[in-house]
Design a protein around this motif. Structure first.
Motif, PDB file in Angstrom:
ATOM      1  N   ALA A 174       8.220   8.038  11.503  1.00 53.24           N
ATOM      2  CA  ALA A 174       8.367   8.721  10.121  1.00 53.24           C
ATOM      3  C   ALA A 174       9.278   8.093   9.207  1.00 53.24           C
ATOM      4  O   ALA A 174      10.353   7.408   9.706  1.00 53.24           O
ATOM      5  CB  ALA A 174       8.988  10.127  10.524  1.00 53.24           C
ATOM      6  N   GLY A 175       9.240   8.190   8.016  1.00 51.26           N
ATOM      7  CA  GLY A 175       9.889   7.425   7.097  1.00 51.26           C
ATOM      8  C   GLY A 175       8.967   6.253   6.263  1.00 51.26           C
ATOM      9  O   GLY A 175       7.669   6.211   6.334  1.00 51.26           O
ATOM     10  N   ARG A 176       9.754   5.284   5.638  1.00 55.99           N
ATOM     11  CA  ARG A 176       9.267   4.318   5.127  1.00 55.99           C
ATOM     12  C   ARG A 176       8.490   3.144   5.705  1.00 55.99           C
ATOM     13  O   ARG A 176       9.234   2.872   6.946  1.00 55.99           O
ATOM     14  CB  ARG A 176      10.244   3.924   3.843  1.00 55.99           C
ATOM     15  N   VAL A 177       8.188   2.209   5.202  1.00 57.98           N
ATOM     16  CA  VAL A 177       7.598   1.089   5.818  1.00 57.98           C
ATOM     17  C   VAL A 177       8.813   0.109   6.173  1.00 57.98           C
ATOM     18  O   VAL A 177       8.832  -0.611   7.083  1.00 57.98           O
ATOM     19  CB  VAL A 177       6.694   0.063   4.939  1.00 57.98           C
ATOM     20  N   SER A 178      10.052   0.356   5.386  1.00 61.28           N
ATOM     21  CA  SER A 178      11.079  -0.420   6.067  1.00 61.28           C
ATOM     22  C   SER A 178      11.556  -0.148   7.238  1.00 61.28           C
ATOM     23  O   SER A 178      12.328  -0.760   7.815  1.00 61.28           O
ATOM     24  CB  SER A 178      12.211  -0.411   4.568  1.00 61.28           C
ATOM     25  N   ASP A 179      11.468   1.359   7.298  1.00 64.15           N
ATOM     26  CA  ASP A 179      12.017   2.058   8.865  1.00 64.15           C
ATOM     27  C   ASP A 179      11.136   1.449   9.896  1.00 64.15           C
ATOM     28  O   ASP A 179      11.650   0.972  10.876  1.00 64.15           O
ATOM     29  CB  ASP A 179      12.000   3.349   8.702  1.00 64.15           C
TER      30      ASP A 179
ATOM     31  N   LEU B  76       0.864  -1.319  -0.014  1.00 62.45           N
ATOM     32  CA  LEU B  76       0.000  -0.149  -0.105  1.00 62.45           C
ATOM     33  C   LEU B  76       0.710   1.384   0.036  1.00 62.45           C
ATOM     34  O   LEU B  76       0.274   2.399  -0.154  1.00 62.45           O
ATOM     35  CB  LEU B  76      -0.933   0.127   1.145  1.00 62.45           C
ATOM     36  N   GLU B  77       2.182   1.243   0.100  1.00 64.42           N
ATOM     37  CA  GLU B  77       3.018   2.226   0.182  1.00 64.42           C
ATOM     38  C   GLU B  77       2.670   3.250  -0.939  1.00 64.42           C
ATOM     39  O   GLU B  77       2.991   4.581  -0.455  1.00 64.42           O
ATOM     40  CB  GLU B  77       4.584   1.667   0.431  1.00 64.42           C
ATOM     41  N   TYR B  78       2.203   2.582  -1.940  1.00 61.26           N
ATOM     42  CA  TYR B  78       2.463   3.780  -3.023  1.00 61.26           C
ATOM     43  C   TYR B  78       1.232   4.852  -2.738  1.00 61.26           C
ATOM     44  O   TYR B  78       0.932   5.965  -3.434  1.00 61.26           O
ATOM     45  CB  TYR B  78       1.998   3.250  -4.441  1.00 61.26           C
ATOM     46  N   ARG B  79       0.462   4.850  -1.762  1.00 63.36           N
ATOM     47  CA  ARG B  79      -0.600   5.385  -1.498  1.00 63.36           C
ATOM     48  C   ARG B  79      -0.147   6.730  -0.736  1.00 63.36           C
ATOM     49  O   ARG B  79      -0.776   7.556  -0.109  1.00 63.36           O
ATOM     50  CB  ARG B  79      -1.722   4.854  -0.691  1.00 63.36           C
ATOM     51  N   GLY B  80       1.007   6.601   0.035  1.00 64.00           N
ATOM     52  CA  GLY B  80       1.563   7.435   0.675  1.00 64.00           C
ATOM     53  C   GLY B  80       2.902   6.821   1.496  1.00 64.00           C
ATOM     54  O   GLY B  80       2.775   5.677   2.034  1.00 64.00           O
ATOM     55  N   TYR B  81       3.922   7.712   1.601  1.00 60.34           N
ATOM     56  CA  TYR B  81       5.035   6.960   2.080  1.00 60.34           C
ATOM     57  C   TYR B  81       5.787   7.932   3.041  1.00 60.34           C
ATOM     58  O   TYR B  81       7.118   7.839   3.287  1.00 60.34           O
ATOM     59  CB  TYR B  81       5.961   6.562   1.118  1.00 60.34           C
TER      60      TYR B  81
ATOM     61  N   PRO C 116       8.339   9.258  -6.050  1.00 58.36           N
ATOM     62  CA  PRO C 116       8.658  10.404  -5.933  1.00 58.36           C
ATOM     63  C   PRO C 116       8.302  11.299  -4.832  1.00 58.36           C
ATOM     64  O   PRO C 116       7.301  10.997  -4.121  1.00 58.36           O
ATOM     65  CB  PRO C 116       8.039  11.282  -7.307  1.00 58.36           C
ATOM     66  N   ARG C 117       9.252  12.333  -4.597  1.00 54.98           N
ATOM     67  CA  ARG C 117       8.897  12.987  -3.111  1.00 54.98           C
ATOM     68  C   ARG C 117       7.449  13.924  -3.232  1.00 54.98           C
ATOM     69  O   ARG C 117       7.057  14.128  -4.368  1.00 54.98           O
ATOM     70  CB  ARG C 117       9.905  14.034  -2.950  1.00 54.98           C
ATOM     71  N   ASN C 118       6.809  13.889  -2.131  1.00 51.54           N
ATOM     72  CA  ASN C 118       5.450  14.403  -1.744  1.00 51.54           C
ATOM     73  C   ASN C 118       4.184  14.013  -2.642  1.00 51.54           C
ATOM     74  O   ASN C 118       3.274  14.605  -2.622  1.00 51.54           O
ATOM     75  CB  ASN C 118       5.604  16.056  -2.471  1.00 51.54           C
ATOM     76  N   LEU C 119       4.461  12.999  -3.345  1.00 55.84           N
ATOM     77  CA  LEU C 119       3.396  12.201  -4.175  1.00 55.84           C
ATOM     78  C   LEU C 119       2.929  11.027  -3.421  1.00 55.84           C
ATOM     79  O   LEU C 119       3.164  10.592  -2.418  1.00 55.84           O
ATOM     80  CB  LEU C 119       3.772  12.104  -5.420  1.00 55.84           C
ATOM     81  N   ALA C 120       1.527  10.802  -3.974  1.00 53.37           N
ATOM     82  CA  ALA C 120       1.132   9.545  -3.672  1.00 53.37           C
ATOM     83  C   ALA C 120       0.260   9.103  -4.800  1.00 53.37           C
ATOM     84  O   ALA C 120      -0.232   9.947  -5.615  1.00 53.37           O
ATOM     85  CB  ALA C 120       0.059   9.731  -2.465  1.00 53.37           C
TER      86      ALA C 120
ATOM     87  N   ARG D 175       1.335   6.688   5.608  1.00 51.29           N
ATOM     88  CA  ARG D 175       0.893   8.084   5.595  1.00 51.29           C
ATOM     89  C   ARG D 175       1.294   8.973   4.486  1.00 51.29           C
ATOM     90  O   ARG D 175       2.477   8.836   4.182  1.00 51.29           O
ATOM     91  CB  ARG D 175       0.988   8.657   6.886  1.00 51.29           C
ATOM     92  N   TRP D 176       0.407   9.697   4.245  1.00 45.35           N
ATOM     93  CA  TRP D 176       0.559  10.953   3.133  1.00 45.35           C
ATOM     94  C   TRP D 176       0.218  12.327   3.894  1.00 45.35           C
ATOM     95  O   TRP D 176      -1.112  12.280   4.068  1.00 45.35           O
ATOM     96  CB  TRP D 176       0.073  10.758   1.911  1.00 45.35           C
ATOM     97  N   ALA D 177       1.081  12.927   4.237  1.00 42.29           N
ATOM     98  CA  ALA D 177       0.561  13.971   5.258  1.00 42.29           C
ATOM     99  C   ALA D 177      -0.226  15.135   4.911  1.00 42.29           C
ATOM    100  O   ALA D 177      -0.250  15.504   3.742  1.00 42.29           O
ATOM    101  CB  ALA D 177       1.985  14.729   6.184  1.00 42.29           C
TER     102      ALA D 177
END
Ligand code: F6R
Length: 607
Positions: free
Chosen positions: A50-55, A24-29, A597-601, A75-77
């Protein structure tokens, strides 16, 4: 935006939550988190960062959480910056929850109920956790019903109550939630792609209904708290996903899949040598009785609308408007029952597109949705749906969704042309022959991708780039520029070539990268003269040009990439593959995270 998951099962769920969050990470990361009810200590344990699912996974590896019932979030803030405190799940008193959407009146709720003292984060979500906890009287459904009466906005809420171990509650308005039985329990998620081969059927949670997820049952209650029978749909696309395969990024994999998925989108609509929309269930009068067409969509999907408009005006000689879905209802569009509204969306969940569709239908328009994800909100809201069947698109930057949307629009236009008398039999035949050659045209470009990689190297240091073309070429350049911007962060503008000298040419100086596309034979000379205008200002010029077009001044270009000669109306397909690859290689060689890419979902469910 934001990915949500919940599991209640017979085995520990921590790893499954993490795996699903990855899907689901493509929805927000921006951040990720999970909450699991630990049976031994009889308490809900939250891990988030804060950070990715890997974190998050690393954090969980340090101190694993045992338990068979849990929820997760990526999350996508929207409200509050990217930090550990603002990550979901949020926990207040006896309530732990995750949320996708926007609570518009969260400050009002906070102040009215005096919840401010309990809050740790800056999010709208935590206010709702505090509200539900304040109302909680041991009856989860009654409490949730009471709380959501105060909420204005969109929400998918997934909730655990400390005293109801093993049960997950969910409710939604607009933002999607699907639920399914797995082999050893039940799960819910924001979208069907997250079911990841664990289920073969799923249900879409109806708006304002409350779902109770037990290990052995999915119970659904309507607004009057009456139990209703859930309606299950077959999952008929592959959610098992073999990952990226041999490709370093999903984007490359999805670019390479295009010949196949375009062919599927078209062949299913060509029956006995004629274009047929019978399997889409589109009645002929819908296409013959309309007097004008309005296409509305966002981003890449809107670019499909622009290309379709060019073709529709050309072939159907109809009045077509293409509107930004986010501006649609505020622009007082002229719509009546003679208007056919076409909405285009990969996810079928983009809220602006959904709201535009609802608005158009309220004005009496008939509608067709061109959608990839089955059973999505826009698909369910449209009068008729043409599915693009591109399969899951995971990379945030859209590629195969764009070309399959185009393919479906071409089939629709072809059918309209036959029904409305714009095509006679031989014109339909030659149009179909062209359609059947698209995949080979795209494959031709993909086979020469190393040439495009070479071109990309000259863009690595660029801060700005321009793309110029005319007619249909201009519409594809808008998409090409968006691709380059969103994944390589190079500021790129697409210009209708003739417009340049009305201002923007002031920005073209020595070595400014300019990418020109020339595939339209009737305007070739005009385009080449616009190209000479930027050449004489020192631009570093890359030309994508049909192979059957002669060039007298080939040496003046930094690069010339020959496109397969095709019917002018269809060359947009190979050009789009070329520009997707260009953006892809620039991003990859710049060392960026191409797929995220940064800031996107990927799915934009907030206005
Ligand atoms: C860009 C991109 C976006 C989407 C837009 C609409 O690569 O993917 O511009 O096209 O957010 O999304 P859908 O098609 O899901 O409605």
């Amino acid at each position: 935006m934001c990915g949500i998951v919940g599991y209640t099962a017979r085995k520990d769920v921590e790893n499954r939550i993490l795996n699903t969050l990855e899907l689901l990470e493509y929805r927000g990361y921006d951040s990720a988190g999970l909450a699991i009810y630990n049976e031994k200590f009889q308490q809900v344990v939250v891990r988030k960062c804060a950070g990715r699912v890997s974190d998050l996974r690393e954090k969980c590896q340090e101190v694993p959480v045992a338990g068979t019932c849990g929820i997760g979030h990526t999350r996508w803030a929207t409200h509050g910056g990217v930090c550990d405190e603002n990550a979901h799940p949020h926990r207040c008193g006896r309530v732990t929850l995750v949320h996708n959407g926007i609570i518009e009146n969260y400050e009002e709720i906070r102040d009215h109920f005096g919840l401010g003292g309990e809050l740790i984060s800056e999010t709208d979500t935590e206010v709702i956790a505090a509200l539900i906890d304040k109302f909680y009287d041991g009856r989860p459904r009654a409490t949730i019903s009471r709380a959501i009466k105060y909420i204005k906005g969109t929400f998918a809420l997934v909730i655990m109550f400390d005293d109801k171990p093993g049960v997950i509650y969910a409710v939604r308005n607009v933002s999607p939630i699907v639920a399914a039985y797995t082999g050893d329990g039940t799960m819910l998620a924001s979208d069907v792609a997250a079911l990841g081969g664990q289920a073969d059927k799923y249900m879409v949670v109806p708006e304002y209904h409350i779902v109770e997820l037990h290990q052995n049952a999915i119970l659904v209650y309507d607004e009057k708290d009456q139990k209703v029978k859930p309606e299950f749909l077959e999952i008929d696309w592959d959610t098992t996903r073999d990952g990226k395969g041999r490709y370093p990024f999903y984007m490359e994999k999805e670019i390479m899949e295009q010949p196949e998925v375009i062919k599927n989108a078209l062949c299913s609509r060509i029956v006995d040598g004629h274009i047929s929309l019978e399997t889409d269930g589109i009645p002929d009068p819908l296409l013959t009785d309309c007097s004008r067409i309005v296409i509305t969509a966002c981003g890449t999907a809107r670019h499909v609308g622009l290309a379709s408009k060019a073709l529709m005006q050309n072939i159907l000689r109809m009045h077509v408007d293409v509107e930004y879905a986010s501006e649609f209802m505020y622009s007082n569009p002229v719509i009546d029952e003679k208007t056919l509204v076409i909405v285009i969306s990969q996810s079928g969940e983009t809220i602006d597109t959904l709201e535009a569709l609802k608005y158009a239908r309220r004005q009496g328009a008939r509608s067709i949705g061109v959608i990839n994800v089955k059973g999505s909100s826009i698909a369910r809201e449209s009068d008729y749906v043409m599915y693009t069947a591109a399969g899951p698109e995971i990379a945030v930057a859209s590629t195969k969704a764009y070309t399959t949307q185009l393919a479906v629009m071409y089939a629709l236009i072809g059918r309209m042309a036959v029904l409305r008398g714009n095509f006679d039999e031989s014109q339909e035949k030659s149009f179909i022959e062209g359609l059947l050659g698209i995949s080979a045209g795209v494959q031709n470009v993909l086979d020469r991708r190393t040439d495009i990689h070479r071109i990309a190297r000259d863009l690595l240091e660029a801060k700005d780039a321009f793309m110029i073309g005319r007619g249909l070429d201009y519409t594809i350049l808008l998409e090409g520029a968006l691709k380059l911007k969103e994944i390589s962060y190079i500021h790129t503008e697409a210009y209708a070539s003739g417009e340049l000298k009305h201002g923007t040419i002031a920005l073209i100086t020595e070595n400014t990268p300019v990418i020109a596309v020339v595939t339209q034979h009737d305007i070739k000379e005009k385009e080449l003269s616009n190209i000479r205008e930027v050449q004489s200002r020192g631009a570093q010029l890359t030309l994508f040009v049909s192979e059957d077009m002669e060039l007298s001044d080939q040496e003046k270009y930094s690069h010339v990439f020959r496109l397969p000669a095709m019917d002018d109306r269809l060359s947009i397909f190979p050009v789009s593959a070329a520009l997707q690859l260009l953006a892809y290689y620039v991003s990859m060689d710049r060392g960026l995270d191409v797929d995220k890419p940064r800031n996107l979902a990927k799915v934009v469910t907030v206005e």
